[in-house]
Design a protein around this motif. Structure first.
Motif, short mmCIF file in Angstrom:
data_model
loop_
_atom_site.label_atom_id
_atom_site.label_comp_id
_atom_site.label_asym_id
_atom_site.label_seq_id
_atom_site.Cartn_x
_atom_site.Cartn_y
_atom_site.Cartn_z
N SER A 1 38.85 4.20 18.69
CA SER A 1 38.79 2.75 18.88
C SER A 1 37.50 2.31 19.55
CB SER A 1 39.99 2.27 19.71
OG SER A 1 39.80 2.51 21.09
N SER A 2 36.81 3.25 20.18
CA SER A 2 35.56 2.91 20.85
C SER A 2 34.34 3.14 19.97
CB SER A 2 35.42 3.75 22.13
OG SER A 2 35.21 5.11 21.84
N GLU A 3 34.56 3.56 18.73
CA GLU A 3 33.47 3.88 17.82
C GLU A 3 33.21 2.74 16.83
OE1 GLU A 3 31.49 6.72 17.63
OE2 GLU A 3 32.34 7.17 19.59
N PRO A 4 31.93 2.50 16.49
CA PRO A 4 31.60 1.42 15.55
C PRO A 4 32.00 1.73 14.11
CG PRO A 4 29.62 2.61 16.17
CD PRO A 4 30.72 3.13 17.06
N VAL A 5 32.14 3.01 13.77
CA VAL A 5 32.61 3.41 12.45
C VAL A 5 33.89 4.20 12.65
CG1 VAL A 5 32.11 4.68 10.33
CG2 VAL A 5 30.25 3.51 11.56
N GLN A 6 34.97 3.73 12.02
CA GLN A 6 36.26 4.37 12.21
C GLN A 6 36.75 4.99 10.90
OE1 GLN A 6 38.73 1.52 14.41
NE2 GLN A 6 37.13 1.24 15.93
N TYR A 7 37.73 4.41 10.26
CA TYR A 7 38.27 5.04 9.05
C TYR A 7 37.63 4.51 7.76
CZ TYR A 7 41.84 6.28 12.43
OH TYR A 7 42.48 6.75 13.54
N ALA A 8 37.00 3.37 7.83
CA ALA A 8 36.48 2.71 6.63
C ALA A 8 34.96 2.61 6.67
CB ALA A 8 37.09 1.31 6.50
N ASP A 9 34.38 2.50 5.48
CA ASP A 9 32.94 2.27 5.39
C ASP A 9 32.66 0.78 5.52
OD1 ASP A 9 33.51 1.10 2.90
OD2 ASP A 9 32.84 2.85 1.76
N ALA A 10 31.41 0.40 5.37
CA ALA A 10 31.01 -1.00 5.57
C ALA A 10 31.69 -1.94 4.58
CB ALA A 10 29.50 -1.13 5.47
N LYS A 11 32.15 -1.40 3.44
CA LYS A 11 32.79 -2.23 2.42
C LYS A 11 34.31 -2.30 2.61
CE LYS A 11 29.31 -1.20 -1.10
NZ LYS A 11 29.07 -0.62 -2.46
N ASP B 1 37.05 6.04 4.20
CA ASP B 1 36.01 7.08 4.17
C ASP B 1 36.08 7.89 5.46
OD1 ASP B 1 33.87 8.52 3.11
OD2 ASP B 1 32.38 7.23 4.06
N TYR B 2 37.28 8.28 5.84
CA TYR B 2 37.46 8.94 7.14
C TYR B 2 36.76 10.29 7.23
CZ TYR B 2 40.75 12.32 5.21
OH TYR B 2 41.31 13.35 4.50
N LYS B 3 36.61 10.98 6.08
CA LYS B 3 36.00 12.31 6.11
C LYS B 3 34.54 12.27 6.53
CE LYS B 3 39.02 14.47 2.65
NZ LYS B 3 39.07 15.12 1.32
N ASN B 4 33.87 11.15 6.26
CA ASN B 4 32.45 11.02 6.59
C ASN B 4 32.22 10.14 7.81
OD1 ASN B 4 31.46 12.54 4.28
ND2 ASN B 4 32.11 10.80 3.04
N SER B 5 33.29 9.81 8.52
CA SER B 5 33.17 8.89 9.65
C SER B 5 32.74 9.63 10.92
CB SER B 5 34.52 8.21 9.91
OG SER B 5 34.53 7.59 11.17
N PRO B 6 31.62 9.24 11.51
CA PRO B 6 31.24 9.85 12.79
C PRO B 6 32.22 9.52 13.91
CG PRO B 6 29.78 8.01 12.26
CD PRO B 6 30.61 8.27 11.04
N GLY B 7 32.89 8.37 13.80
CA GLY B 7 33.88 8.00 14.81
C GLY B 7 35.10 8.90 14.76
N VAL B 8 35.60 9.19 13.56
CA VAL B 8 36.74 10.09 13.42
C VAL B 8 36.35 11.50 13.88
CG1 VAL B 8 38.27 11.23 11.75
CG2 VAL B 8 37.88 8.76 11.61
N LYS B 9 35.15 11.93 13.53
CA LYS B 9 34.68 13.25 13.94
C LYS B 9 34.63 13.37 15.46
CE LYS B 9 30.84 16.51 13.20
NZ LYS B 9 30.46 16.76 14.58
N LYS B 10 34.08 12.35 16.10
CA LYS B 10 33.99 12.34 17.56
C LYS B 10 35.38 12.37 18.18
CE LYS B 10 31.99 11.57 21.60
NZ LYS B 10 31.11 12.57 22.24
N ALA B 11 36.27 11.53 17.70
CA ALA B 11 37.61 11.45 18.27
C ALA B 11 38.37 12.76 18.08
CB ALA B 11 38.38 10.30 17.64
N TRP B 12 38.20 13.38 16.92
CA TRP B 12 38.85 14.66 16.65
C TRP B 12 38.36 15.72 17.64
CZ3 TRP B 12 42.76 16.47 13.66
CH2 TRP B 12 42.83 17.85 13.44
N GLU B 13 37.06 15.77 17.86
CA GLU B 13 36.50 16.76 18.77
C GLU B 13 37.00 16.58 20.20
OE1 GLU B 13 32.34 16.19 18.22
OE2 GLU B 13 32.23 17.47 16.42
N VAL B 14 37.04 15.34 20.66
CA VAL B 14 37.51 15.08 22.03
C VAL B 14 38.99 15.41 22.16
CG1 VAL B 14 37.88 13.30 23.78
CG2 VAL B 14 35.73 13.36 22.50
#
Length: 442
Positions: A224-234, A238-251
């Protein structure tokens, strides 16, 4: 508000047909809402999940107030704790145009699906019915509930600016500071620092306690604190390529594998997570504004004054909801008027004063009454200031129609398996991907 969208392991997002009869009865009656009773009384049913703060018991007593203003109206609320099951049941009922409440709450994780092509036609346009002042709400909140053809199908209840709630007694016993400014400084600017604080806590943790309640809750907070979450700009998933999901998963997986959590599933049906508040089982919980009401209710009066609130490592918005009115109800005009009244600035202020839900109306959000507010359960904690400052940093992010369901797969079928069963994170991620590919029909 935003409450849990998770559910028990392997219960997938399209398993609504398997939901129990008891749950199906939870959101509304077996048919559409009750018609006018004898004497002209209109019974309006409202289906909610979590804690909206409207009720006459622990909430702001808004139902009683509205009934006093409208003697011909009786309000009946049906509440379900699990937000994912609530949504699955609601979708099933919408498909049948049967069993719906006059007003249905919709969580932000599902609003894109509610406004999408399959469901958009099921709702009343609240921009034209009920008398709501759309200009009173945050612009991005209105946009989230607007269909492609311009209909507004939901009125904003609240938003979910983030903080961290912590148990002062447990922090003190573990040798950590308890002053909220000092606590916030421990992890300011970094979720990695938050994990570091957890390691310090666990080194001296009181027996039987953990630093954090749930790795899944932590995942939701970080994403929720990331500018890119589950969706792309459109707005496409696109969760697989989301830096926000990646970050949250790692934490989150770092907390799970590092033994920093109580391994609890938030909003579990057995009430184990709820009991954790009362029994002081964990020292921190990711705390969007709506969580304060849950802590108050579940920890109980015996724990009043033990909890405090510090800023989150990174500002974010976890949750927020809407009230929507199904077209098929027999009292759509009366229901729309009630929805407009419940979400008006004056009522937002009353709910915040009791339950801590941060308003989604501009006037109330910026009012001195909110900014200076405290909640009795949290003592002199400047709750209004903390959450108002967090809310000022919220930026709208693209959302897809599948966000809520993908989040459930990641947390229940991925992180919870790591946390409770010791599943390897790489294997858990593979399992999540297969489930999403199989169940999500893009």
């Amino acid at each position: 508000m935003r409450t849990n969208t998770t559910r028990r392991r392997r219960l997938t997002a399209f398993a609504a047909l398997a939901v129990s009869t008891a749950l199906l009865a939870g959101c509304g009656s077996s048919g559409s809402s009750t018609k006018a009773d004898g004497g002209g009384t209109v019974t309006l049913r409202i289906g909610t999940f979590g804690s909206f703060g409207y009720d006459n018991d622990t909430g702001a007593k808004l139902y009683a107030e509205y009934e006093k203003l409208h003697p011909n109206v009786k309000i009946v609320e049906s509440n379900v704790a699990d937000g994912q099951k609530y949504w699955d049941t609601l979708k099933l009922r919408l498909s049948r145009d049967s069993g719906l409440a006059d007003i249905q709450a919709v969580e932000v994780g599902y609003i894109a699906e509610a406004t999408g092509p399959t469901l958009a036609g099921k709702w009343v346009d609240l921009g034209k019915t009920g008398g709501a002042d759309l200009g009173a709400y945050l612009d991005w909140k209105v946009k989230q509930a607007t269909t492609a053809d311009g209909k507004v199908i939901g009125l904003g209840t609240d938003i979910g600016p983030m903080a961290i709630c912590y148990n002062k007694d447990l922090f003190a016993k573990a040798g950590l500071p308890t002053d909220r400014a000092q606590v916030g400084a421990l992890w300011a600017g970094s979720w990695e620092k938050f994990l570091d604080t957890g390691r310090s806590y666990q080194a001296k943790a009181p027996e039987g306690t953990a630093f954090h309640d749930s790795a899944s809750g932590l995942f939701n907070a970080v994403v929720s604190s990331e500018p890119v979450q589950y969706a792309d700009a459109k707005g496409e998933l696109d969760y697989k390529n989301s830096p926000g999901v990646k970050k949250a998963w790692e934490v989150a997986t770092g907390a799970a594998t590092g033994g920093l959590t109580a391994k609890l599933r938030q909003f579990d049906e057995k009430g184990t997570w709820n009991a954790g508040f009362k029994n002081n089982r964990f020292a921190t919980v990711a705390c969007p504004s709506w969580m304060t009401g849950i802590i108050k209710d579940q920890a109980g009066p015996e724990n009043q004054g033990k909890w405090d609130i510090a800023p989150a490592p990174v500002a974010g918005n976890w949750g927020g909801s809407f009230l929507a009115v199904p077209k098929s109800g027999p009292h759509v005009k009366e229901a729309a008027e009630l929805a407009a009244w419940l979400t008006a600035p004056a009522q937002h202020a009353k709910v915040f004063a009791v339950n801590g839900n941060i308003p989604s109306t501009k006037e109330t959000l910026s009012s001195p009454a909110v900014k200076s507010a405290t909640l009795p359960f949290f003592g002199d904690t400047p709750v209004g200031r903390i959450y108002s400052e967090a809310a000022a940093g919220i930026k709208a992010v693209p959302i897809s129609r599948w966000d809520g369901q993908v989040k459930t797969f990641i947390t229940d079928n991925g992180i919870l398996d790591i946390e409770q069963r010791g599943t390897d994170p790489a294997q858990a991620w593979t399992t999540v991907g297969k489930l999403i590919d199989d169940k999500i029909q893009k």
